[in-house]
Design an enzyme around this catalytic site. Sequence first.
Site, short mmCIF file in Angstrom:
data_model
loop_
_atom_site.label_atom_id
_atom_site.label_comp_id
_atom_site.label_asym_id
_atom_site.label_seq_id
_atom_site.Cartn_x
_atom_site.Cartn_y
_atom_site.Cartn_z
N ASN A 24 0.90 -1.08 -0.03
CA ASN A 24 0.07 -0.13 -0.04
C ASN A 24 0.94 1.33 -0.02
O ASN A 24 0.29 2.22 0.34
CB ASN A 24 -0.94 0.01 1.19
CG ASN A 24 -2.15 -1.09 1.29
OD1 ASN A 24 -2.50 -1.12 0.16
ND2 ASN A 24 -2.02 -1.87 2.11
N HIS A 110 -13.72 -3.17 6.28
CA HIS A 110 -12.47 -3.89 6.56
C HIS A 110 -12.85 -4.67 8.14
O HIS A 110 -13.66 -4.37 8.70
CB HIS A 110 -11.31 -2.71 7.00
CG HIS A 110 -10.26 -3.40 7.08
ND1 HIS A 110 -9.54 -3.69 8.13
CD2 HIS A 110 -9.08 -3.76 5.96
CE1 HIS A 110 -8.30 -4.00 8.16
NE2 HIS A 110 -8.15 -4.27 6.91
N GLU A 153 -15.93 2.76 4.50
CA GLU A 153 -14.55 2.95 3.91
C GLU A 153 -15.01 3.93 2.85
O GLU A 153 -15.98 3.78 2.06
CB GLU A 153 -13.87 1.84 3.56
CG GLU A 153 -13.70 0.82 4.59
CD GLU A 153 -12.82 -0.27 3.90
OE1 GLU A 153 -11.92 -0.13 3.06
OE2 GLU A 153 -13.29 -1.47 3.95
N SER A 157 -10.89 -1.48 0.29
CA SER A 157 -9.65 -1.92 0.36
C SER A 157 -9.37 -2.87 -0.49
O SER A 157 -8.35 -3.37 -1.20
CB SER A 157 -9.03 -2.30 1.83
OG SER A 157 -9.86 -3.42 2.22
N ASP A 182 -13.91 5.71 7.39
CA ASP A 182 -12.24 5.33 7.13
C ASP A 182 -11.59 5.50 5.95
O ASP A 182 -12.18 5.05 4.75
CB ASP A 182 -12.34 3.44 7.29
CG ASP A 182 -10.90 2.87 7.66
OD1 ASP A 182 -10.04 3.47 7.29
OD2 ASP A 182 -10.90 1.97 8.10
N HIS A 185 -7.37 4.02 2.48
CA HIS A 185 -6.69 4.03 1.51
C HIS A 185 -7.00 5.33 0.38
O HIS A 185 -6.73 5.19 -0.81
CB HIS A 185 -7.46 2.97 0.45
CG HIS A 185 -6.94 1.57 1.10
ND1 HIS A 185 -5.75 0.82 0.87
CD2 HIS A 185 -7.66 0.79 2.19
CE1 HIS A 185 -5.37 -0.41 1.55
NE2 HIS A 185 -6.56 -0.47 2.41
N LYS A 216 -0.01 3.57 4.62
CA LYS A 216 -0.20 3.28 3.43
C LYS A 216 0.31 4.36 2.42
O LYS A 216 1.60 4.48 2.51
CB LYS A 216 -1.83 3.02 3.02
CG LYS A 216 -2.22 1.81 4.16
CD LYS A 216 -3.86 1.53 3.74
CE LYS A 216 -4.08 0.29 4.52
NZ LYS A 216 -3.84 0.17 5.87
#
Length: 373
Positions: A24, A110, A153, A157, A182, A185, A216
């Site tokens: 990542n 996640h 998210e 992910s 979240d 990413h 990440k």
Amino acid sequence: MRVLEQDGLLRSLRAPGGVDLSSNDYLGLASHPHLKKQMMAAIARDGVGSTGSRLLRGERAGFAAIERRFAGFKGTQRSLYFSSGYLANLAVLTTFSEREDLILSDERNHASLIDGIRLSPARREIFPHNDVAAVRRVLEQTSGSGQRFVVVESLFSMDGDEAPLKAYAELCRASGAHLVVDEAHAVGIYGSKGSGLIEQHGIDADVFLSVNTAGKALGVSGAFVAGPAWAIDYLVQRARPFIFSTAPPPSVAAALDASLDIIESEPQRRSALLERALALRLRLAAAGVTLPNGSSPIVPVLLGENDRATAVAEALQADGFDVRAIRPPTVPPGTARLRIAVNLTLTGELIEQFVSSLVAALIATGSAATEGH
């Protein structure tokens, strides 16, 4: 162990090797000279360990400084740094909810979000992936029954697709629910400042808390929870993952400060990353590899069977490409895949070589990749 092996789910630890298409480290900051220099200077100054939790002897000026800077970066009043994103999510989801509350969670969230919700005393409702109508129905049916939290998210992910954040923000604003996002990413990649998809969609005022992984795109480790001052104060007082964890090494704060230096001063890194992701997606599509819709640096090639995903990954590794097979429980049964993670080291020449190797591996192991779910 025998059952895991029979089901194609036995895992092993494997050091990095070959062209990185699995980490990542999207912006290539994990080995950047500026981060290494600042971190080594901090080690010489502050030592290698924090010696205790931050409420004991583990607090350092560097932690407070990077938390202030990150809050400014995210456009929030305060932020709090945790030693991992997993702990940060557990802290948020177990600290604010009560038994009479309800947490709405996307089915593809996640594992750290899932575990935090399971450990929470609140009731939970799992809604179909990115289903705004389902969230609306639950919110309409549960008005006046405690607090409601919508947990998603911003960039998923394993699928690499975005949540409909603006729609969720509107629903939460209208219903009084709390939106928790979240940004693991997305932070460092999206938005004019690089602070994430919350910034890009202009919904900062509608988000209760965001969790922002620093291991990440930021290239270091840990995670920041960002939000209103009262909520951060409450986490310091009540969040067990914060209170009862030894503080991270003080030098990490210096590396994070250096990371933000680069993200804020070199926006071309972000644009170059997204250009490379698009180039790979277009080349894969031209080669007949079916991909889910999306434009992010997370490119899933869905294969279905666990053994096939492992075989294709091993063939690519033999050709010098570090790609890993993703299997249940990380993804739903029947959706094993390759999760290709694009980073700035991926050149046009490497894209061509990788696509050729992937197509050969797909042909050798069966039919072409299928779109799946």
